[in-house]
Write an enzyme that holds these catalytic residues in place. Structure first.
Site, PDB file in Angstrom:
ATOM      1  N   HIS A   1       0.822  -1.229   0.000  1.00 62.69           N
ATOM      2  CA  HIS A   1       0.000   0.000   0.000  1.00 62.69           C
ATOM      3  C   HIS A   1       0.853   1.277   0.000  1.00 62.69           C
ATOM      4  CE1 HIS A   1      -3.591  -2.297   0.475  1.00 62.69           C
ATOM      5  NE2 HIS A   1      -3.325  -2.703   1.702  1.00 62.69           N
TER       6      HIS A   1
ATOM      7  N   ASP B   1      -2.898 -10.766  -2.140  1.00 60.11           N
ATOM      8  CA  ASP B   1      -3.395 -10.215  -0.874  1.00 60.11           C
ATOM      9  C   ASP B   1      -4.874  -9.819  -1.053  1.00 60.11           C
ATOM     10  OD1 ASP B   1      -2.023  -8.773   1.790  1.00 60.11           O
ATOM     11  OD2 ASP B   1      -3.831  -7.734   1.088  1.00 60.11           O
TER      12      ASP B   1
ATOM     13  N   HIS C   1      -6.292  -7.219  -0.171  1.00 57.36           N
ATOM     14  CA  HIS C   1      -6.397  -5.792  -0.485  1.00 57.36           C
ATOM     15  C   HIS C   1      -5.700  -5.488  -1.813  1.00 57.36           C
ATOM     16  CE1 HIS C   1      -6.483  -6.101   3.998  1.00 57.36           C
ATOM     17  NE2 HIS C   1      -7.486  -5.248   3.853  1.00 57.36           N
TER      18      HIS C   1
ATOM     19  N   ASP D   1      -4.370 -12.735   3.804  1.00 53.99           N
ATOM     20  CA  ASP D   1      -5.533 -12.236   4.534  1.00 53.99           C
ATOM     21  C   ASP D   1      -6.860 -12.486   3.813  1.00 53.99           C
ATOM     22  OD1 ASP D   1      -4.584 -10.450   2.648  1.00 53.99           O
ATOM     23  OD2 ASP D   1      -4.548  -8.716   3.966  1.00 53.99           O
TER      24      ASP D   1
HETATM   25 ZN   LIG Z   1      -3.960  -7.148   2.957  1.00 54.32          ZN
END
Ligand SMILES: [Zn+2]
Length: 308
Positions: free
Chosen positions: A128, A165, A167, A246
């Site tokens: 990120h 991931d 995200h 995750d």
């Molecule tokens: Zn993540």
């Protein structure tokens, strides 16, 4: 012949901590390290303490002023808050530099001979982090630092990054959108944090948003119908994985409901591509994964598949 395998880690990654109740906890590093050491997977591994990334290596993907400023913010005690989810303790900068440095060292090791693969058990995660700021538990974009190092150092001009991931890897996308030498593939829950990735930012970005509850069938379809054919057409000479776990069905962070077997399968499929186009070279970096038990289980099958 089994591929040569490197395991990279750094003790500071077990000391960086953002709040006692923060899900991105030092326990993640310790538990993954113990799970790997209790297994047979490190028996033949080249185990490396990650070097700290240099200022030059970090500044290939981050603004010089951001790197200088965040290093200067490192506290001697207590915490410094960077965003609502992300903060520094006295060990955070060393951990973040080690995480990014592990990507640089992994690239240098993997590029020395065909058939080499690596896994970095590092935190904070990185995908990120954008050029000019930290966000979403991430300080430096470690995988981005590794890709930029590979492009600057070796005569290769096709690198793939696959980010599974839960995200979207907004920082990695931002760093390489429009750069034809890098192709970025991301499966992620949508809509969800960080609310990016739809539509894909450029022709070299292949985002595959998945709905809450997607499950095994959806992610395997995304790989079989979109990601794997595109990867085979792109023919990467080096393959990076932003390995976040995750999306696991037992991880409370989100709701994509991947299984441990899905991580084994995805990794095995990516290794097949690497064997066909990249002389087997794979650099895998730990990103998210907050349910300790399913994180460890998933890392074990991921590393086993990297060694197959
Ligand atoms: Zn993540």
């Amino acid at each position: 012949m089994k591929p040569a395998f490197a395991y990279l880690h750094h003790p500071a990654c077990g000391l960086h901590e953002m709040d006692r109740r923060h899900p991105e906890s030092p326990l993640r590093y310790a538990a993954v390290d113990k799970a790997l050491r209790d297994s047979t997977l490190l028996a033949a591994a080249n185990q490396m303490i990650a070097p700290l990334a240099s200022h030059e290596a970090l500044c290939r993907v981050h603004d010089d002023s951001y790197v200088t400023d965040i290093v200067a913010q490192s506290p001697e005690t207590g915490y410094v808050t960077l965003d609502p989810d992300t903060s520094l303790n006295p060990h955070s900068i060393e951990a973040a530099k080690a995480a990014a440095g592990s990507a640089v060292a992994a690239v240098d090791w993997v590029m020395q001979a065909p058939g080499r693969r690596s896994f970095s058990n590092v935190r904070p995660p990185g995908h990120h982090a954008v050029r000019e700021r930290a966000m979403g538990f991430c300080i430096f974009n470690s995988v981005g630092v590794g890709i930029a190092h590979a492009l600057a150092t070796y005569p290769i001009d096709r690198i793939a990054l696959v980010d599974f991931d839960v995200h979207h890897g907004n920082g990695s996308e931002e760093m390489f959108a429009g750069d034809p030498r890098v192709k970025f593939y991301s499966t992620f829950q949508h809509p969800y944090y960080p609310h990016s990735g739809v539509p894909s930012a450029a022709a070299n970005i292949v985002n595959v948003p998945l709905s809450w509850g997607a499950g095994s069938l959806a992610v395997r379809r995304a790989f079989n119908e979109i990601i794997l054919p595109d990867l085979l057409a792109f023919k990467p000479q080096l393959l990076f994985i932003s390995a976040g776990f995750d999306a696991h069905e037992r991880d409370q962070m989100a709701g994509l409901n991947f299984t441990t077997e899905d991580y084994a399968w995805m990794t095995a499929e990516l290794v097949k591509v690497a064997n066909l186009t990249a002389e087997g070279r794979v650099v895998s970096m730990l990103e998210g994964g907050y349910d300790i038990e399913s994180l460890c289980e998933s890392v074990l099958v991921h590393v086993a598949a990297l060694q197959a």
